[in-house]
Design a protein around this motif. Structure first.
Motif, PDB file in Angstrom:
ATOM      1  N   GLU A  54      30.650  37.523  38.219  1.00  0.00           N
ATOM      2  CA  GLU A  54      30.668  38.974  38.015  1.00  0.00           C
ATOM      3  C   GLU A  54      32.009  39.504  38.517  1.00  0.00           C
ATOM      4  OE1 GLU A  54      27.264  40.704  39.857  1.00  0.00           O
ATOM      5  OE2 GLU A  54      25.844  39.417  38.801  1.00  0.00           O
ATOM      6  N   ARG A  55      33.047  39.077  37.848  1.00  0.00           N
ATOM      7  CA  ARG A  55      34.412  39.412  38.259  1.00  0.00           C
ATOM      8  C   ARG A  55      34.616  40.922  38.271  1.00  0.00           C
ATOM      9  NH1 ARG A  55      39.529  36.846  38.149  1.00  0.00           N
ATOM     10  NH2 ARG A  55      41.245  38.269  37.692  1.00  0.00           N
ATOM     11  N   PRO A  56      35.136  41.479  39.369  1.00  0.00           N
ATOM     12  CA  PRO A  56      35.380  42.918  39.434  1.00  0.00           C
ATOM     13  C   PRO A  56      36.384  43.373  38.388  1.00  0.00           C
ATOM     14  CG  PRO A  56      35.499  41.924  41.613  1.00  0.00           C
ATOM     15  CD  PRO A  56      35.450  40.803  40.631  1.00  0.00           C
ATOM     16  N   VAL A  57      36.201  44.581  37.920  1.00  0.00           N
ATOM     17  CA  VAL A  57      37.121  45.166  36.956  1.00  0.00           C
ATOM     18  C   VAL A  57      38.383  45.606  37.695  1.00  0.00           C
ATOM     19  CG1 VAL A  57      37.472  47.046  35.294  1.00  0.00           C
ATOM     20  CG2 VAL A  57      35.223  45.935  35.499  1.00  0.00           C
ATOM     21  N   GLY A  58      39.523  45.443  37.049  1.00  0.00           N
ATOM     22  CA  GLY A  58      40.767  45.911  37.645  1.00  0.00           C
ATOM     23  C   GLY A  58      41.778  44.795  37.793  1.00  0.00           C
ATOM     24  N   SER A  59      42.896  45.154  38.376  1.00  0.00           N
ATOM     25  CA  SER A  59      44.015  44.229  38.487  1.00  0.00           C
ATOM     26  C   SER A  59      43.980  43.469  39.803  1.00  0.00           C
ATOM     27  CB  SER A  59      45.334  45.006  38.377  1.00  0.00           C
ATOM     28  OG  SER A  59      46.425  44.183  38.725  1.00  0.00           O
ATOM     29  N   ASP A  64      43.311  46.910  46.933  1.00  0.00           N
ATOM     30  CA  ASP A  64      41.955  47.375  47.211  1.00  0.00           C
ATOM     31  C   ASP A  64      40.916  46.659  46.361  1.00  0.00           C
ATOM     32  OD1 ASP A  64      42.891  49.157  49.109  1.00  0.00           O
ATOM     33  OD2 ASP A  64      43.102  50.797  47.680  1.00  0.00           O
ATOM     34  N   ASN A  65      41.353  45.781  45.464  1.00  0.00           N
ATOM     35  CA  ASN A  65      40.441  45.049  44.596  1.00  0.00           C
ATOM     36  C   ASN A  65      40.049  43.736  45.269  1.00  0.00           C
ATOM     37  OD1 ASN A  65      39.302  43.460  42.421  1.00  0.00           O
ATOM     38  ND2 ASN A  65      40.312  44.835  40.977  1.00  0.00           N
ATOM     39  N   PRO A  66      38.761  43.363  45.276  1.00  0.00           N
ATOM     40  CA  PRO A  66      38.353  42.093  45.890  1.00  0.00           C
ATOM     41  C   PRO A  66      39.061  40.872  45.316  1.00  0.00           C
ATOM     42  CG  PRO A  66      36.441  43.462  45.452  1.00  0.00           C
ATOM     43  CD  PRO A  66      37.606  44.140  44.800  1.00  0.00           C
ATOM     44  N   ILE A  67      39.579  40.991  44.087  1.00  0.00           N
ATOM     45  CA  ILE A  67      40.309  39.869  43.489  1.00  0.00           C
ATOM     46  C   ILE A  67      41.601  39.588  44.256  1.00  0.00           C
ATOM     47  CG2 ILE A  67      41.460  39.071  41.382  1.00  0.00           C
ATOM     48  CD1 ILE A  67      39.586  40.851  39.798  1.00  0.00           C
ATOM     49  N   PHE A  68      42.152  40.611  44.882  1.00  0.00           N
ATOM     50  CA  PHE A  68      43.403  40.490  45.621  1.00  0.00           C
ATOM     51  C   PHE A  68      43.219  39.564  46.817  1.00  0.00           C
ATOM     52  CE2 PHE A  68      46.560  41.913  48.737  1.00  0.00           C
ATOM     53  CZ  PHE A  68      47.712  42.012  47.956  1.00  0.00           C
ATOM     54  N   ASN A  69      44.027  38.525  46.905  1.00  0.00           N
ATOM     55  CA  ASN A  69      43.918  37.528  47.968  1.00  0.00           C
ATOM     56  C   ASN A  69      44.804  37.930  49.148  1.00  0.00           C
ATOM     57  OD1 ASN A  69      43.874  35.266  49.620  1.00  0.00           O
ATOM     58  ND2 ASN A  69      43.897  33.823  47.920  1.00  0.00           N
ATOM     59  N   ARG A  70      44.196  38.535  50.161  1.00  0.00           N
ATOM     60  CA  ARG A  70      44.951  39.016  51.312  1.00  0.00           C
ATOM     61  C   ARG A  70      45.638  37.889  52.080  1.00  0.00           C
ATOM     62  NH1 ARG A  70      41.085  43.080  50.860  1.00  0.00           N
ATOM     63  NH2 ARG A  70      41.806  45.155  51.525  1.00  0.00           N
ATOM     64  N   ALA A  71      45.056  36.709  52.053  1.00  0.00           N
ATOM     65  CA  ALA A  71      45.601  35.605  52.842  1.00  0.00           C
ATOM     66  C   ALA A  71      46.863  35.018  52.243  1.00  0.00           C
ATOM     67  CB  ALA A  71      44.546  34.508  52.985  1.00  0.00           C
TER      68      ALA A  71
END
Length: 377
Positions: A54-59, A64-71
């Motif tokens: 259930e991939r989040p919508v957005g870039s 602020d998107n969970p897809i963004f890998n902070r690490a």
């Protein structure tokens, strides 16, 4: 093909990081656990997480998107965690020793800019105590001894001026943000973690180089039978002295309340920095990034753990939690206490005196216990 990731350790890191993020009311969190000798990443976590089905919508470029890998792709000014690099380089250049006294009278004025310490720390401190007490002014003075060109070259040698070698698609997006011009003022601010933005993975690799005796490592997700050591960056004596300073941060300095773990000697450095305003017009006092870069066991370093808490706020959501010692540090300690046995590290019974006691088998119980102990202290 075999990955370096340990699924049991990965699960514990995610669980405890998630519990800490919930307790601190943080917007996000990240953790990197790395073998200091090989650069192998044992666990890598970025929260909030998402279900790939259930991939989040957005870039994926949106922080602020969970897809963004902070690490990996998140690049941040990591504050005082950088101070140990200034001390290590100055010792390598024989400009200072751990006992060298440095004047810390401030502020240091540079045009309209001022470099100050958060608290009055006296008129001078030893290099070791500059790290333990986390003096901005003292670290800036050390940077002046090093010089602009040599400092820039050292960070280049550490691998902090380009993206890491980690085998992930988003790694190319984690390119450090460099100053437009590396001036004397920039050199001083970078020495205490402002003016150069890197990812938590960059920071882990930098600490690994100090923890393994002075050799550069390349972060990797692939397990290999043999790893070739990178070039030597500092001497073994300087590397050991640096770890000794980081150990004192945990026993005497900014991480002393919650940084140590019964049975395991932890060394590390706290860092707190304000994030840039979204319009780029300056720093936002209400958006704080807290970090803790740790090495364990300090007597014979095997692993480095970097933990960041992104925009943690109080229980009412009205004020930022500004102290890494009260956010990133206890979370890192909880992680180390659980993953060290999984990594095969035997506890040292002489280090089993407990400063505070919390169950870590359940993140919610741990969170509640941490709050009780915080109130006691």
């Amino acid at each position: 093909l075999q990955l370096s990731l340990d699924t049991n350790v990965q699960a514990e890191v995610e669980r405890l990081l998630g519990g800490g993020m919930q307790l601190m009311n943080a917007k996000g969190a990240a953790a990197v656990l790395m073998d200091v000798h090989t650069g192998e990443v044992i666990a890598l976590a970025s929260l909030p997480n998402f279900d790939p089905n259930e991939r989040p919508v957005g870039s994926g470029l949106d922080p602020d998107n969970p897809i963004f890998n902070r690490a990996v792709q998140g690049v941040y000014e990591l504050g005082s965690t950088f101070k140990i690099f200034a001390a290590a380089q100055a010792m390598e250049l024989k400009a200072v020793s751990p006992e060298t006294m440095v004047g810390i009278q401030g502020p240091i004025r540079f045009g309209r800019f001022r470099i100050i310490d958060s608290f009055y720390l006296g008129e001078e401190l030893s290099v070791s105590d500059i790290i333990v007490q986390s003096s901005n002014v003292g670290t800036a003075r050390i940077a002046q001894m090093i010089g602009v060109d040599l400092q820039q070259q050292f960070f280049r040698d550490l691998g902090m001026l380009e993206e890491t070698s980690l085998e992930l698609a988003e790694t190319s997006r984690g390119k450090p943000m460099l100053p437009k011009k590396w001036t004397e003022l920039t050199s001083m601010t970078i020495s205490y973690g402002h003016g150069l933005a890197v990812s938590p993975t960059h920071l882990a690799a930098g600490y690994a180089a100090l923890a393994n005796g002075g050799y550069k490592v390349k972060p990797t997700l692939l397990r290999k039978e043999q790893h070739n050591l990178g070039p030597r960056l500092v001497s073994e004596s300087v590397a050991k002295a640096s770890v000794a300073m980081l150990r004192k941060v945990v026993t005497e300095g900014t991480a002393k309340r919650y940084g140590d773990v019964p049975g395991y000697a932890v060394a590390g450095k706290t860092g707190t920095s304000e994030k840039l305003k979204k319009d780029g017009s300056g720093y936002d006092r209400d958006r704080v990034l807290a970090s803790f870069a740790s090495v364990f066991p300090a007597s014979d370093p095997k692993y480095v753990l970097v933990v960041i808490m992104d925009e943690a706020v109080n229980e009412f959501g009205t004020k930022p939690r500004r102290s890494a010692s009260m956010t990133a540090v206890p979370i890192a300690a909880a992680i180390i206490s659980q993953v060290a046995p999984l990594l095969g590290l035997q506890p040292n019974e002489k280090l089993n005196e407990k400063k505070w006691d919390c169950p870590t088998t359940d993140s919610i119980n741990w969170a509640a216990c941490f709050k009780v102990n915080s109130d006691k202290n």
